[in-house]
Write a protein that holds these residues in place. Structure first.
Motif, PDB file in Angstrom:
ATOM      1  N   ARG A  48       0.832  -1.189  -0.113  1.00 46.71           N
ATOM      2  CA  ARG A  48      -0.046   0.126   0.153  1.00 46.71           C
ATOM      3  C   ARG A  48       0.792   1.176   0.267  1.00 46.71           C
ATOM      4  N   ALA A  49       1.832   1.155   0.662  1.00 48.89           N
ATOM      5  CA  ALA A  49       2.885   2.412   0.738  1.00 48.89           C
ATOM      6  C   ALA A  49       3.304   2.765  -0.592  1.00 48.89           C
ATOM      7  N   GLU A  50       4.228   1.552  -1.281  1.00 48.43           N
ATOM      8  CA  GLU A  50       4.591   1.648  -2.451  1.00 48.43           C
ATOM      9  C   GLU A  50       3.438   2.287  -3.454  1.00 48.43           C
ATOM     10  N   ILE A  51       2.463   1.607  -3.430  1.00 50.41           N
ATOM     11  CA  ILE A  51       1.371   2.235  -4.378  1.00 50.41           C
ATOM     12  C   ILE A  51       1.138   3.499  -4.325  1.00 50.41           C
ATOM     13  N   LYS A  52       0.955   4.138  -2.846  1.00 51.69           N
ATOM     14  CA  LYS A  52       0.689   5.491  -2.516  1.00 51.69           C
ATOM     15  C   LYS A  52       1.787   6.252  -3.023  1.00 51.69           C
ATOM     16  N   GLN A  53       3.095   6.000  -2.729  1.00 48.51           N
ATOM     17  CA  GLN A  53       4.333   6.845  -3.401  1.00 48.51           C
ATOM     18  C   GLN A  53       4.269   6.544  -4.846  1.00 48.51           C
ATOM     19  N   LEU A  54       3.917   5.680  -5.621  1.00 48.09           N
ATOM     20  CA  LEU A  54       4.090   5.622  -7.198  1.00 48.09           C
ATOM     21  C   LEU A  54       3.001   6.725  -7.492  1.00 48.09           C
ATOM     22  N   LEU A  55       1.968   6.516  -7.272  1.00 52.52           N
ATOM     23  CA  LEU A  55       0.644   7.347  -7.609  1.00 52.52           C
ATOM     24  C   LEU A  55       1.102   8.843  -7.033  1.00 52.52           C
ATOM     25  N   LYS A  56       1.662   9.342  -6.165  1.00 55.01           N
ATOM     26  CA  LYS A  56       2.205  10.425  -5.766  1.00 55.01           C
ATOM     27  C   LYS A  56       3.009  11.068  -6.834  1.00 55.01           C
ATOM     28  N   GLU A  57       4.041  10.201  -6.931  1.00 52.17           N
ATOM     29  CA  GLU A  57       5.199  10.761  -8.085  1.00 52.17           C
ATOM     30  C   GLU A  57       4.623  10.892  -9.475  1.00 52.17           C
ATOM     31  N   ALA A  58       3.587   9.971  -9.761  1.00 50.68           N
ATOM     32  CA  ALA A  58       3.121   9.989 -11.100  1.00 50.68           C
ATOM     33  C   ALA A  58       2.324  11.392 -11.061  1.00 50.68           C
ATOM     34  N   ALA A  59       1.722  11.892 -10.035  1.00 45.15           N
ATOM     35  CA  ALA A  59       0.945  13.045  -9.917  1.00 45.15           C
ATOM     36  C   ALA A  59       1.732  14.171 -10.298  1.00 45.15           C
ATOM     37  N   THR A  60       2.972  14.206  -9.738  1.00 44.08           N
ATOM     38  CA  THR A  60       3.907  15.171  -9.617  1.00 44.08           C
ATOM     39  C   THR A  60       4.520  15.592 -11.171  1.00 44.08           C
ATOM     40  N   LEU A  61       4.348  14.304 -11.876  1.00 43.14           N
ATOM     41  CA  LEU A  61       4.806  14.402 -13.374  1.00 43.14           C
ATOM     42  C   LEU A  61       3.682  14.818 -14.259  1.00 43.14           C
ATOM     43  N   SER A  62       3.191  15.935 -14.217  1.00 38.61           N
ATOM     44  CA  SER A  62       2.081  16.178 -15.054  1.00 38.61           C
ATOM     45  C   SER A  62       2.326  17.065 -16.451  1.00 38.61           C
ATOM     46  N   GLU A  63       3.617  17.162 -16.522  1.00 39.43           N
ATOM     47  CA  GLU A  63       3.910  18.041 -17.863  1.00 39.43           C
ATOM     48  C   GLU A  63       3.877  17.099 -18.957  1.00 39.43           C
ATOM     49  N   PRO A  64       3.607  17.539 -20.039  1.00 34.83           N
ATOM     50  CA  PRO A  64       3.671  16.867 -21.392  1.00 34.83           C
ATOM     51  C   PRO A  64       5.120  15.995 -21.550  1.00 34.83           C
ATOM     52  N   SER A  65       6.238  16.632 -21.334  1.00 35.44           N
ATOM     53  CA  SER A  65       7.437  16.163 -21.578  1.00 35.44           C
ATOM     54  C   SER A  65       7.682  14.867 -20.395  1.00 35.44           C
ATOM     55  N   THR A  66       6.832  14.745 -19.545  1.00 35.33           N
ATOM     56  CA  THR A  66       7.277  13.735 -18.741  1.00 35.33           C
ATOM     57  C   THR A  66       5.823  12.886 -18.595  1.00 35.33           C
ATOM     58  N   PHE A  67       4.872  12.887 -19.590  1.00 33.98           N
ATOM     59  CA  PHE A  67       3.752  11.920 -19.489  1.00 33.98           C
ATOM     60  C   PHE A  67       4.209  10.386 -19.586  1.00 33.98           C
ATOM     61  N   ALA A  68       5.311  10.149 -20.366  1.00 32.11           N
ATOM     62  CA  ALA A  68       5.462   8.951 -20.486  1.00 32.11           C
ATOM     63  C   ALA A  68       5.780   8.011 -19.308  1.00 32.11           C
ATOM     64  N   HIS A  69       6.893   8.809 -18.534  1.00 29.68           N
ATOM     65  CA  HIS A  69       7.163   8.641 -17.295  1.00 29.68           C
ATOM     66  C   HIS A  69       6.092   8.479 -16.258  1.00 29.68           C
ATOM     67  N   SER A  70       5.281   9.383 -16.283  1.00 27.04           N
ATOM     68  CA  SER A  70       3.984   9.216 -15.492  1.00 27.04           C
ATOM     69  C   SER A  70       3.035   8.134 -15.654  1.00 27.04           C
ATOM     70  N   ALA A  71       2.908   7.659 -17.091  1.00 29.61           N
ATOM     71  CA  ALA A  71       2.081   6.788 -17.349  1.00 29.61           C
ATOM     72  C   ALA A  71       2.674   5.437 -17.039  1.00 29.61           C
ATOM     73  N   LYS A  72       4.049   5.365 -16.921  1.00 30.24           N
ATOM     74  CA  LYS A  72       4.888   4.083 -16.632  1.00 30.24           C
ATOM     75  C   LYS A  72       4.543   3.918 -15.244  1.00 30.24           C
ATOM     76  N   LEU A  73       4.680   5.041 -14.295  1.00 30.26           N
ATOM     77  CA  LEU A  73       4.300   4.901 -12.886  1.00 30.26           C
ATOM     78  C   LEU A  73       3.150   4.347 -12.548  1.00 30.26           C
ATOM     79  N   LYS A  74       1.913   4.909 -13.141  1.00 25.29           N
ATOM     80  CA  LYS A  74       0.758   4.498 -13.029  1.00 25.29           C
ATOM     81  C   LYS A  74       0.546   3.056 -13.348  1.00 25.29           C
ATOM     82  N   ARG A  75       1.197   2.383 -14.510  1.00 25.57           N
ATOM     83  CA  ARG A  75       0.854   1.183 -14.787  1.00 25.57           C
ATOM     84  C   ARG A  75       1.631   0.301 -13.705  1.00 25.57           C
ATOM     85  N   MET A  76       2.729   0.763 -12.989  1.00 28.31           N
ATOM     86  CA  MET A  76       3.510   0.042 -12.189  1.00 28.31           C
ATOM     87  C   MET A  76       2.391  -0.115 -10.733  1.00 28.31           C
ATOM     88  N   ALA A  77       1.797   1.143 -10.394  1.00 30.06           N
ATOM     89  CA  ALA A  77       0.922   1.216  -9.268  1.00 30.06           C
ATOM     90  C   ALA A  77      -0.273   0.404  -9.585  1.00 30.06           C
TER      91      ALA A  77
END
Length: 177
Positions: A48-77
């Motif tokens: 649960r802590a790992e999921i929460k951390q991954l979703l938090k990191e994905a939320a901070t990456l909301s710019e178009p240039s970091t979209f791929a990294h954000s999507a990867k973190l969301k898939r991992m979560a």
């Protein structure tokens, strides 16, 4: 006034029955508490802590240039959420089977004791309560005991068991939160 042995045992019957019912309620409540406590494992809390951390990191990456990294973190979560659900399901089955025996033993012993009390105190009043105290419920409480005696309602064993069970559950819920 001379008290007979029957009067003395009748005066002790109500508290003894209440204590027996309260003990069963405490066992039932503690069993459900242990069951709930056993269902939460350290591995699940870590996931649960790992999921929460991954979703938090994905939320901070909301710019178009970091979209791929954000999507990867969301898939991992999402993958970790599926792993958590699978872990919880297998742990739930294991806990259910381990506590099922204890729950069955508790239920069978409760039924046997209650039936024994009912047979033992059938048509014998368990307690006497003033008519004014239980005015609308006097008939219900004196069921199968012969009604009233000296401005008192004679309480039967079945209504006393029902009342003791309700009060015992209330006390257990308030004491063991």
């Amino acid at each position: 006034m001379e008290e007979t042995l029957a009067d003395y045992t009748r005066s002790l019957a109500a508290p003894i029955i209440f204590i027996i019912v309260l003990i069963f309620q405490l066992f039932d409540k503690s069993l459900s508490h242990f069951k709930k406590k056993a269902s939460v494992s350290g591995k699940d809390a870590q996931l649960r802590a790992e999921i929460k951390q991954l979703l938090k990191e994905a939320a901070t990456l909301s710019e178009p240039s970091t979209f791929a990294h954000s999507a990867k973190l969301k898939r991992m979560a999402a993958a970790k959420e599926r792993e958590l659900a699978k872990s919880q399901e297998s742990a739930g089955k294991e806990i259910k089977t381990s506590f099922a025996l204890y729950e069955k033993i508790l239920m069978i012993s409760k039924v046997v004791i209650y039936l024994t009390l009912i047979v033992w105190f059938w048509r014998i009043p368990v307690a006497a309560v003033s008519k004014e105290l239980v005015q609308p419920f006097g008939r219900f409480l004196s069921w199968r005991t012969g009604g009233s005696f000296n401005d008192s309602i004679m309480v039967g064993v079945i209504p006393w068991l029902i009342l003791s069970t309700r009060v015992g559950k209330y006390l257990c819920n308030k004491v063991l939160k």
